[in-house]
Design a protein around this motif. Structure first.
Motif, PDB file in Angstrom:
ATOM      1  N   VAL A 202       0.885  -1.096   0.054  1.00  0.00           N
ATOM      2  CA  VAL A 202      -0.142   0.218  -0.315  1.00  0.00           C
ATOM      3  C   VAL A 202       0.714   0.669   0.285  1.00  0.00           C
ATOM      4  O   VAL A 202       1.792   1.503   1.197  1.00  0.00           O
ATOM      5  CB  VAL A 202      -1.468  -0.131   1.115  1.00  0.00           C
ATOM      6  CG1 VAL A 202      -2.010   1.120   1.146  1.00  0.00           C
ATOM      7  CG2 VAL A 202      -1.908  -1.182   1.329  1.00  0.00           C
ATOM      8  N   LEU A 203       0.775   1.818  -1.101  1.00  0.00           N
ATOM      9  CA  LEU A 203       1.744   3.145  -0.873  1.00  0.00           C
ATOM     10  C   LEU A 203       0.841   4.077  -1.046  1.00  0.00           C
ATOM     11  O   LEU A 203      -0.239   4.361  -1.053  1.00  0.00           O
ATOM     12  CB  LEU A 203       2.363   3.425  -2.752  1.00  0.00           C
ATOM     13  CG  LEU A 203       3.121   1.993  -3.307  1.00  0.00           C
ATOM     14  CD1 LEU A 203       3.645   2.426  -4.464  1.00  0.00           C
ATOM     15  CD2 LEU A 203       3.879   1.970  -2.560  1.00  0.00           C
ATOM     16  N   PRO A 204       1.664   5.370  -0.172  1.00  0.00           N
ATOM     17  CA  PRO A 204       0.608   7.130  -0.083  1.00  0.00           C
ATOM     18  C   PRO A 204       0.552   7.215  -2.061  1.00  0.00           C
ATOM     19  O   PRO A 204       1.118   6.983  -3.064  1.00  0.00           O
ATOM     20  CB  PRO A 204       1.993   8.141   0.376  1.00  0.00           C
ATOM     21  CG  PRO A 204       3.435   7.067  -0.225  1.00  0.00           C
ATOM     22  CD  PRO A 204       2.960   5.663   0.153  1.00  0.00           C
ATOM     23  N   ASP A 205      -0.094   8.377  -1.583  1.00  0.00           N
ATOM     24  CA  ASP A 205      -0.968   8.790  -3.142  1.00  0.00           C
ATOM     25  C   ASP A 205      -0.014   9.753  -4.406  1.00  0.00           C
ATOM     26  O   ASP A 205      -0.165   8.589  -4.872  1.00  0.00           O
ATOM     27  CB  ASP A 205      -2.158   9.748  -2.982  1.00  0.00           C
ATOM     28  CG  ASP A 205      -3.622   9.165  -1.917  1.00  0.00           C
ATOM     29  OD1 ASP A 205      -3.274   8.350  -2.049  1.00  0.00           O
ATOM     30  OD2 ASP A 205      -4.548   9.891  -1.403  1.00  0.00           O
ATOM     31  N   ARG A 206       1.070   9.744  -3.657  1.00  0.00           N
ATOM     32  CA  ARG A 206       2.146  11.077  -3.977  1.00  0.00           C
ATOM     33  C   ARG A 206       3.168   9.363  -4.864  1.00  0.00           C
ATOM     34  O   ARG A 206       3.236   9.371  -6.163  1.00  0.00           O
ATOM     35  CB  ARG A 206       2.951  11.720  -3.928  1.00  0.00           C
ATOM     36  CG  ARG A 206       1.789  12.999  -3.049  1.00  0.00           C
ATOM     37  CD  ARG A 206       3.400  13.891  -2.535  1.00  0.00           C
ATOM     38  NE  ARG A 206       3.699  14.788  -3.686  1.00  0.00           N
ATOM     39  CZ  ARG A 206       5.156  15.441  -2.549  1.00  0.00           C
ATOM     40  NH1 ARG A 206       5.130  15.720  -1.847  1.00  0.00           N
ATOM     41  NH2 ARG A 206       5.747  16.002  -3.726  1.00  0.00           N
ATOM     42  N   LEU A 207       3.300   8.139  -4.234  1.00  0.00           N
ATOM     43  CA  LEU A 207       3.392   7.398  -5.132  1.00  0.00           C
ATOM     44  C   LEU A 207       3.212   6.662  -5.664  1.00  0.00           C
ATOM     45  O   LEU A 207       3.682   5.974  -6.830  1.00  0.00           O
ATOM     46  CB  LEU A 207       4.365   6.306  -3.614  1.00  0.00           C
ATOM     47  CG  LEU A 207       5.658   7.442  -2.872  1.00  0.00           C
ATOM     48  CD1 LEU A 207       6.520   6.564  -2.299  1.00  0.00           C
ATOM     49  CD2 LEU A 207       6.817   8.008  -3.570  1.00  0.00           C
ATOM     50  N   TRP A 208       1.589   6.412  -5.798  1.00  0.00           N
ATOM     51  CA  TRP A 208       1.015   5.927  -5.896  1.00  0.00           C
ATOM     52  C   TRP A 208       0.742   6.328  -7.305  1.00  0.00           C
ATOM     53  O   TRP A 208       0.837   6.105  -8.699  1.00  0.00           O
ATOM     54  CB  TRP A 208       0.134   5.317  -5.277  1.00  0.00           C
ATOM     55  CG  TRP A 208      -1.878   4.706  -6.355  1.00  0.00           C
ATOM     56  CD1 TRP A 208      -2.700   5.464  -7.008  1.00  0.00           C
ATOM     57  CD2 TRP A 208      -1.944   3.131  -6.886  1.00  0.00           C
ATOM     58  NE1 TRP A 208      -2.977   4.605  -7.395  1.00  0.00           N
ATOM     59  CE2 TRP A 208      -2.738   3.282  -8.154  1.00  0.00           C
ATOM     60  CE3 TRP A 208      -0.819   2.443  -6.793  1.00  0.00           C
ATOM     61  CZ2 TRP A 208      -2.779   2.138  -8.309  1.00  0.00           C
ATOM     62  CZ3 TRP A 208      -0.934   0.956  -7.180  1.00  0.00           C
ATOM     63  CH2 TRP A 208      -2.343   1.153  -8.302  1.00  0.00           C
ATOM     64  N   VAL A 209      -0.146   7.609  -7.923  1.00  0.00           N
ATOM     65  CA  VAL A 209       0.578   8.172  -9.297  1.00  0.00           C
ATOM     66  C   VAL A 209       2.113   7.923  -9.769  1.00  0.00           C
ATOM     67  O   VAL A 209       2.164   8.175 -11.065  1.00  0.00           O
ATOM     68  CB  VAL A 209      -0.080   9.715  -8.605  1.00  0.00           C
ATOM     69  CG1 VAL A 209       0.248  10.264  -9.991  1.00  0.00           C
ATOM     70  CG2 VAL A 209      -1.084  10.089  -8.188  1.00  0.00           C
ATOM     71  N   ALA A 210       2.598   7.991  -9.435  1.00  0.00           N
ATOM     72  CA  ALA A 210       4.521   8.268  -9.820  1.00  0.00           C
ATOM     73  C   ALA A 210       4.159   7.167 -10.020  1.00  0.00           C
ATOM     74  O   ALA A 210       4.714   7.048 -10.834  1.00  0.00           O
ATOM     75  CB  ALA A 210       5.559   8.214  -8.945  1.00  0.00           C
ATOM     76  N   LEU A 211       4.334   5.496  -9.591  1.00  0.00           N
ATOM     77  CA  LEU A 211       3.456   4.569  -9.891  1.00  0.00           C
ATOM     78  C   LEU A 211       2.828   4.033 -11.544  1.00  0.00           C
ATOM     79  O   LEU A 211       3.021   3.767 -12.873  1.00  0.00           O
ATOM     80  CB  LEU A 211       3.766   3.561  -9.368  1.00  0.00           C
ATOM     81  CG  LEU A 211       3.317   2.096  -9.191  1.00  0.00           C
ATOM     82  CD1 LEU A 211       4.368   1.328  -8.491  1.00  0.00           C
ATOM     83  CD2 LEU A 211       1.948   1.732 -10.354  1.00  0.00           C
ATOM     84  N   SER A 212       1.808   4.277 -11.396  1.00  0.00           N
ATOM     85  CA  SER A 212       0.404   4.491 -12.201  1.00  0.00           C
ATOM     86  C   SER A 212       0.482   5.339 -13.531  1.00  0.00           C
ATOM     87  O   SER A 212       0.136   4.828 -14.296  1.00  0.00           O
ATOM     88  CB  SER A 212      -0.585   5.347 -12.201  1.00  0.00           C
ATOM     89  OG  SER A 212      -1.295   4.400 -10.872  1.00  0.00           O
ATOM     90  N   ASP A 213       1.876   6.418 -13.055  1.00  0.00           N
ATOM     91  CA  ASP A 213       2.300   7.162 -14.669  1.00  0.00           C
ATOM     92  C   ASP A 213       3.040   6.781 -15.255  1.00  0.00           C
ATOM     93  O   ASP A 213       3.058   6.711 -16.498  1.00  0.00           O
ATOM     94  CB  ASP A 213       3.313   9.142 -13.957  1.00  0.00           C
ATOM     95  CG  ASP A 213       1.854   9.780 -13.794  1.00  0.00           C
ATOM     96  OD1 ASP A 213       0.165   9.250 -13.581  1.00  0.00           O
ATOM     97  OD2 ASP A 213       1.861  10.666 -13.133  1.00  0.00           O
ATOM     98  N   ARG A 214       4.424   5.808 -14.867  1.00  0.00           N
ATOM     99  CA  ARG A 214       4.840   4.864 -15.554  1.00  0.00           C
ATOM    100  C   ARG A 214       4.255   3.704 -16.163  1.00  0.00           C
ATOM    101  O   ARG A 214       4.610   3.687 -17.338  1.00  0.00           O
ATOM    102  CB  ARG A 214       5.920   3.963 -14.476  1.00  0.00           C
ATOM    103  CG  ARG A 214       7.063   5.440 -13.702  1.00  0.00           C
ATOM    104  CD  ARG A 214       7.745   4.259 -13.169  1.00  0.00           C
ATOM    105  NE  ARG A 214       8.467   5.949 -12.650  1.00  0.00           N
ATOM    106  CZ  ARG A 214       9.739   5.669 -11.976  1.00  0.00           C
ATOM    107  NH1 ARG A 214      10.640   4.708 -12.406  1.00  0.00           N
ATOM    108  NH2 ARG A 214      10.214   6.477 -11.420  1.00  0.00           N
ATOM    109  N   MET A 215       3.237   3.796 -15.426  1.00  0.00           N
ATOM    110  CA  MET A 215       2.517   2.045 -16.699  1.00  0.00           C
ATOM    111  C   MET A 215       1.379   2.578 -17.796  1.00  0.00           C
ATOM    112  O   MET A 215       1.434   1.782 -18.118  1.00  0.00           O
ATOM    113  CB  MET A 215       1.420   1.737 -15.376  1.00  0.00           C
ATOM    114  CG  MET A 215       0.987   0.140 -15.430  1.00  0.00           C
ATOM    115  SD  MET A 215      -0.561  -0.471 -14.816  1.00  0.00           S
ATOM    116  CE  MET A 215       1.612  -1.668 -13.758  1.00  0.00           C
TER     117      MET A 215
END
Length: 272
Positions: A202-215
């Protein structure tokens, strides 16, 4: 071995075993604690090498935001080794259920192999888990291997679909390719959907967005072994502490936000 060489080796190792990858990476990162600049570069490079593995982001963020990166790295590795999510799953799966999984997920598979009363339908997800088949047979599991073309039929005839999250945020989770289609079939057929999220997912929102952007930045997302899956239709998220609704499971992140990880490493001289 020099820490940078160790990290290079760790970044290429692990295969599908995230726990092994994190343990090796923790050892490599701990050797860079006296060089903050090298530690930042190493953490960013490690995330770039494994951009969709939640525990890698989790380890890197913890090390970067800690006053004692050495202790933090080894505490993270120890926490992953003591993860009891698989135990929670094995206790909660209904007796004699027909359970569908994609491939052989690391955390969910550890729990499900302890339930010989269930029928496990493993849908081909393109991963090579052939070395584990003999061990599973010795456990007395009723294992049915399903080709990719049979995913819909397998899910529709099952009692439970278990998906494993590689990473998770408030908007959804990363899981093996085919998970989104499986979840859609389960919703239409009235089959329960559980998402297993081990330690560090479970990642914090800002890291989750960074991961999602890469995908989402790929021109050919269908070639990836993983995909983004929304929580729509998910009944429960299974964590070490028990089952809960997705909103509750993602309310508290497993790590802090490390600003250094918010953009990909794009500089000459990377160890990769």
């Amino acid at each position: 071995m020099h820490p940078i060489e160790h990290l290079r080796w760790a970044a290429r190792a692990g295969g599908g075993d995230v726990s092994l990858l994190v343990r090796e990476a923790a050892g490599a990162l701990s050797g860079l604690a006296d060089d903050p600049a090298a530690l930042v570069t190493a953490c960013r490079s490690l995330v770039d090498r494994h951009p969709f593995a939640g525990p890698v982001w989790w380890l890197a963020a913890r090390c970067l935001m800690s006053a004692d990166p050495v202790a933090e790295a080894w505490q993270a590795a120890d926490a992953l080794g003591r993860d009891r999510t698989a135990c929670t799953l094995v206790d909660d799966v209904p007796a004699e259920a027909g359970v569908v999984v994609l491939g052989w997920p690391e955390v969910a598979g550890t729990g499900l192999r302890r339930r010989p009363d269930t029928t496990l339908l493993t849908v081909d997800a393109g991963d090579d888990w052939s070395p584990g088949r003999a061990r599973l047979a010795r456990c007395g599991l009723h294992l049915v291997e399903v080709p990719q073309a049979g995913l819909g039929a397998a899910v529709a005839h099952a009692d439970l679909l278990v998906l494993e999250a590689e990473a998770m945020g408030a908007a959804g989770f990363v899981a093996a390719s085919g998970s989104r289609a499986a979840a859609a079939v389960a919703a239409e057929a009235g089959v329960a959907v559980w998402v297993v999220a081990g330690v560090g997912r479970v990642l914090p929102d800002r890291l989750w967005v960074a991961l999602s952007d890469r995908m989402t930045g790929s021109d050919e997302p269908w070639l990836r072994p993983v995909e983004l899956v929304p929580f729509r239709g998910t009944d429960f998220v299974v964590r070490a502490t028990g089952r809960s609704a997705p909103a509750e499971a993602t309310a508290v992140a497993d790590c802090p936000v490390a600003p250094e990880l918010l953009r990909p490493l794009d500089a000459p001289g990377s160890y990769r």
